[in-house]
Scaffold this motif. Structure first.
Motif, mmCIF file in Angstrom:
data_model
loop_
_atom_site.group_PDB
_atom_site.id
_atom_site.type_symbol
_atom_site.label_atom_id
_atom_site.label_comp_id
_atom_site.label_asym_id
_atom_site.label_seq_id
_atom_site.Cartn_x
_atom_site.Cartn_y
_atom_site.Cartn_z
ATOM 1 N N MET A 198 0.826 -1.210 0.000
ATOM 2 C CA MET A 198 0.000 0.000 0.000
ATOM 3 C C MET A 198 0.865 1.268 0.000
ATOM 4 O O MET A 198 0.489 2.285 -0.598
ATOM 5 C CB MET A 198 -0.935 0.006 1.204
ATOM 6 N N LEU A 199 2.023 1.224 0.645
ATOM 7 C CA LEU A 199 2.927 2.372 0.599
ATOM 8 C C LEU A 199 3.378 2.664 -0.829
ATOM 9 O O LEU A 199 3.635 3.817 -1.191
ATOM 10 C CB LEU A 199 4.144 2.126 1.496
ATOM 11 N N LEU A 200 3.447 1.622 -1.652
ATOM 12 C CA LEU A 200 3.825 1.803 -3.048
ATOM 13 C C LEU A 200 2.658 2.274 -3.900
ATOM 14 O O LEU A 200 2.848 3.023 -4.866
ATOM 15 C CB LEU A 200 4.375 0.485 -3.608
ATOM 16 N N ASP A 201 1.430 1.861 -3.567
ATOM 17 C CA ASP A 201 0.291 2.105 -4.457
ATOM 18 C C ASP A 201 -0.620 3.249 -4.012
ATOM 19 O O ASP A 201 -1.284 3.868 -4.854
ATOM 20 C CB ASP A 201 -0.556 0.840 -4.575
ATOM 21 N N ALA A 202 -0.701 3.504 -2.716
ATOM 22 C CA ALA A 202 -1.582 4.551 -2.198
ATOM 23 C C ALA A 202 -0.791 5.816 -1.892
ATOM 24 O O ALA A 202 0.440 5.824 -1.930
ATOM 25 C CB ALA A 202 -2.312 4.058 -0.950
ATOM 26 N N LEU A 203 -1.513 6.886 -1.590
ATOM 27 C CA LEU A 203 -0.845 8.151 -1.294
ATOM 28 C C LEU A 203 -0.219 8.135 0.096
ATOM 29 O O LEU A 203 0.959 8.442 0.268
ATOM 30 C CB LEU A 203 -1.857 9.297 -1.392
ATOM 31 N N VAL A 204 -1.019 7.778 1.106
ATOM 32 C CA VAL A 204 -0.572 7.762 2.494
ATOM 33 C C VAL A 204 -1.200 6.562 3.181
ATOM 34 O O VAL A 204 -2.371 6.232 2.939
ATOM 35 C CB VAL A 204 -0.982 9.059 3.239
ATOM 36 N N VAL A 205 -0.439 5.917 4.070
ATOM 37 C CA VAL A 205 -0.933 4.783 4.838
ATOM 38 C C VAL A 205 -0.880 5.130 6.322
ATOM 39 O O VAL A 205 0.170 5.523 6.833
ATOM 40 C CB VAL A 205 -0.095 3.512 4.583
ATOM 41 N N ARG A 206 -2.021 4.990 6.985
ATOM 42 C CA ARG A 206 -2.091 5.191 8.432
ATOM 43 C C ARG A 206 -2.150 3.820 9.109
ATOM 44 O O ARG A 206 -2.879 2.937 8.676
ATOM 45 C CB ARG A 206 -3.339 5.986 8.818
ATOM 46 N N THR A 207 -1.385 3.646 10.181
ATOM 47 C CA THR A 207 -1.406 2.399 10.943
ATOM 48 C C THR A 207 -1.576 2.739 12.416
ATOM 49 O O THR A 207 -0.703 3.352 13.019
ATOM 50 C CB THR A 207 -0.118 1.586 10.743
ATOM 51 N N SER A 208 -2.723 2.351 12.968
ATOM 52 C CA SER A 208 -2.986 2.603 14.379
ATOM 53 C C SER A 208 -4.187 1.784 14.808
ATOM 54 O O SER A 208 -4.903 1.223 13.979
ATOM 55 C CB SER A 208 -3.246 4.100 14.636
ATOM 56 N N VAL A 209 -4.386 1.692 16.095
ATOM 57 C CA VAL A 209 -5.587 1.063 16.648
ATOM 58 C C VAL A 209 -6.442 2.162 17.274
ATOM 59 O O VAL A 209 -5.934 3.211 17.656
ATOM 60 C CB VAL A 209 -5.213 -0.001 17.712
ATOM 61 N N PRO A 210 -7.770 1.930 17.330
ATOM 62 C CA PRO A 210 -8.513 0.726 16.989
ATOM 63 C C PRO A 210 -9.102 0.802 15.581
ATOM 64 O O PRO A 210 -9.224 1.872 14.994
ATOM 65 C CB PRO A 210 -9.632 0.721 18.030
ATOM 66 N N ALA A 211 -9.538 -0.368 15.086
ATOM 67 C CA ALA A 211 -10.110 -0.452 13.742
ATOM 68 C C ALA A 211 -11.363 0.394 13.591
ATOM 69 O O ALA A 211 -11.576 1.037 12.557
ATOM 70 C CB ALA A 211 -10.424 -1.909 13.412
#
Length: 282
Positions: A198-211
């Motif tokens: 996703m870092l290659l294909d999307a603009l920005v990736v957020r990673t955190s909890v909760p879903a």
């Protein structure tokens, strides 16, 4: 095996909540009142970082938050649907036995709460035969309440929610979350590979909890897609209903219909769902 979550186009009518107690809209309003009352308890417990030196101390602090909220939330929901069973294990996954269940997370993002971070909520979802009928998610710090009723749309404090209109994954803000602590190593590695893709294909990736908080943002059009490998019912059922009722698409990561038994989850704006599936299926 449970049936897949319905999309907005094939959702049941608004009278899907059985008669005999409150009609659907009224039941949803009362459910929202219940999560707001329970959220006030969690808000009162929020403050400085809760110290813990061991895993056992951390687990005790998490359990104390859950117990305080459930003392208010559980009896309130039981009054609304006396025959519905109740599950409050926020890490449990898989299909439920047939019938009606209240699936709740008394402190969604509990670990954030204990670390004095703002990303936490109280959720209650009425599930019938593994399909979410209605959901209410309350964010005590902002006072916001997100709701959805099958066939009647998704709302933020009464205002309709709509997913993003974007059609370009390369311009998309996407997100993922950790399903649970001590996740299986294979799931961890799969998550890492998907983040890289996703870092290659999307603009920005957020990673955190909760879903759930990511899924609120998908429903509101602020985030274009969210995915997660593995997962818990309490994490995903509220957001699945909110996103589909806001016009989004929900599937597993390979584009197949999602159920609580699926080993992956994807919720996205229709215009980027297929590209997200392609990225996640590598």
């Amino acid at each position: 095996m449970s049936e897949p979550i319905r999309t907005a186009e094939t959702a049941a009518p608004t009278d899907a909540v059985p008669t005999g107690t409150a009609p659907g809209a009224d039941l949803l309003a009362r459910t929202a009142d219940a999560v707001r009352a329970a959220g006030a308890v969690l808000r009162e417990r929020f403050g400085d970082v809760v110290p813990h030196r061991t895993r056992a101390e951390l687990m005790d602090a998490l359990a104390a938050n859950d117990a305080a909220v459930l003392e208010v939330l559980r009896p309130a929901l039981a009054r609304l649907r006396p025959d519905a069973r109740f599950v409050a294990d926020e890490l449990a996954g898989g299909a439920l036995p047939p019938g009606e269940w209240w699936v709740v997370d008394p402190a969604e993002g509990n670990v954030n709460h204990l670390h004095a971070l703002p990303d936490w909520a109280v959720t209650a979802t009425l599930v019938r035969d593994n399909r979410p009928v209605l959901t209410a998610v309350h964010l005590p710090l902002t006072g916001e309440t997100y709701t959805a009723l099958t066939g009647a749309g998704a709302h933020l404090d009464g205002r309709p929610l709509k997913v993003s209109r974007t059609t370009d994954l390369g311009l998309s803000l996407v997100a993922t979350s950790q399903a649970r602590p001590d996740e299986d190593e294979e799931v961890v590695r799969r998550t890492g590979s998907a983040i890289t893709a996703m870092l290659l294909d999307a603009l920005v990736v957020r990673t955190s909890v909760p879903a759930t908080l990511h899924l609120l943002n998908v429903a509101a059009g602020r985030i274009d897609a969210f995915w997660q490998f593995a997962g818990a019912r309490a994490d995903l059922l509220p957001g699945a209903l909110l996103v589909t009722e806001a016009g989004g698409q929900v599937s597993d990561a390979e584009g197949r219909p999602w159920t609580p038994e699926s080993d992956s989850f994807l919720a996205a704006a229709p215009g980027v769902h297929a590209p997200a599936v392609t990225t996640l299926s590598r």
